[in-house]
Design an enzyme around this catalytic site. Sequence first.
Site, PDB file in Angstrom:
ATOM      1  N   GLY A 255       0.881  -1.243   0.106  1.00 49.58           N
ATOM      2  CA  GLY A 255       0.117  -0.073   0.162  1.00 49.58           C
ATOM      3  C   GLY A 255       0.924   1.280  -0.019  1.00 49.58           C
TER       4      GLY A 255
ATOM      5  N   GLY B 191       4.747   1.365   0.424  1.00 58.70           N
ATOM      6  CA  GLY B 191       5.522   0.762  -1.058  1.00 58.70           C
ATOM      7  C   GLY B 191       5.527  -0.387  -1.266  1.00 58.70           C
TER       8      GLY B 191
ATOM      9  N   GLY C  65      -2.598  -1.795  -7.287  1.00 57.13           N
ATOM     10  CA  GLY C  65      -2.213  -2.975  -7.358  1.00 57.13           C
ATOM     11  C   GLY C  65      -2.000  -3.714  -9.025  1.00 57.13           C
ATOM     12  N   ASP C  66      -2.963  -3.273  -9.453  1.00 54.09           N
ATOM     13  CA  ASP C  66      -3.034  -3.493 -11.026  1.00 54.09           C
ATOM     14  C   ASP C  66      -2.204  -2.549 -11.799  1.00 54.09           C
ATOM     15  OD1 ASP C  66      -5.321  -5.442 -10.173  1.00 54.09           O
ATOM     16  OD2 ASP C  66      -6.738  -3.985 -10.740  1.00 54.09           O
TER      17      ASP C  66
END
Length: 309
Positions: free
Chosen positions: A223, A226, A252-253
């Site tokens: 998150g 890092g 995340g994608d």
Amino acid sequence: MITTVTLNAAIDKTYYVKQFGLGDVQRVTRQIAEPGGKGNNVAKVIRLLGGDVTASGFAAGSSGSFIEGSLMERGIQTSFVRVPGESRVCLNIIDESNGTSTELLEQGPDINAAQIIEIKETLHRLALQSSVVVLSGSLPPGAPAQLYAELIGIIQSTNARAFLDTSGAALSSGLQAKPHFVKPNEQELAQWLGRDRLDEAEWPAAAEKLASEGIAQVCVTLGSRGAIAFIDGEGYQIIPPKIQAVNTVGCGDSFVAGMAFAEERGADPAEKLRIASAAAAANAMSDKAGHIDYQLFQEYVKQVKVIAL
């Protein structure tokens, strides 16, 4: 070319309401509808980064047509396997009074054995034309837990590099096939180790252990803190730009998209991680999942710190 595979594609629909209350009539002040599912988010960001990408997976009904058409409007090639039923809708309700989010996620259409054979044939054809194939997201109803592992084997037979981003049983099974790249978050990494959670000091050793299973690139996303990465045996800590995030859905994608884009271009490990972290940060500044402002991305690339462990 990069291929992305979304086996449980969706329309990501966001409703903004002034104040969300259970049992109340809600007046939507603003709405957004996007072609979604994790792999489609990856495809959108790769295209915005300037990459050549084809989106594949399963698509059904009018929702599936919307997903395919919206991707093509963005310059993304599509090669979906059509199935009966309707692709799912994932609804996110944003309460503008306090910023809270309530999600309603449909399951998606059931997949049968014949359709699994068809997606395998489609994937083999696309992998022959690709340097990287990204497998992202949950498995649809009816798909066996080992499906990602089987698809990774098909990708590896063509010499393309398999990227995997999923969770649960699909992740555990997929890891046994030794994809080139995986991106668990801290909770998924803890689950892989049979733990409820990991302390911060344990992240590097846990990531290194996963890499030692024969996976060339392991990135554990944390998150706003890092990421920790092990690439070809070398460890890295990634410190992202400091931002006030607008929306973390799709970050995340976007990280995966950055890694795939940089992989295809032969970037060194530190540059890959800078591109991936900057793409995730740029996504966090948009109210759409799988969207980045390219100029903002370029600014963030300069701000990302990559520290050797």
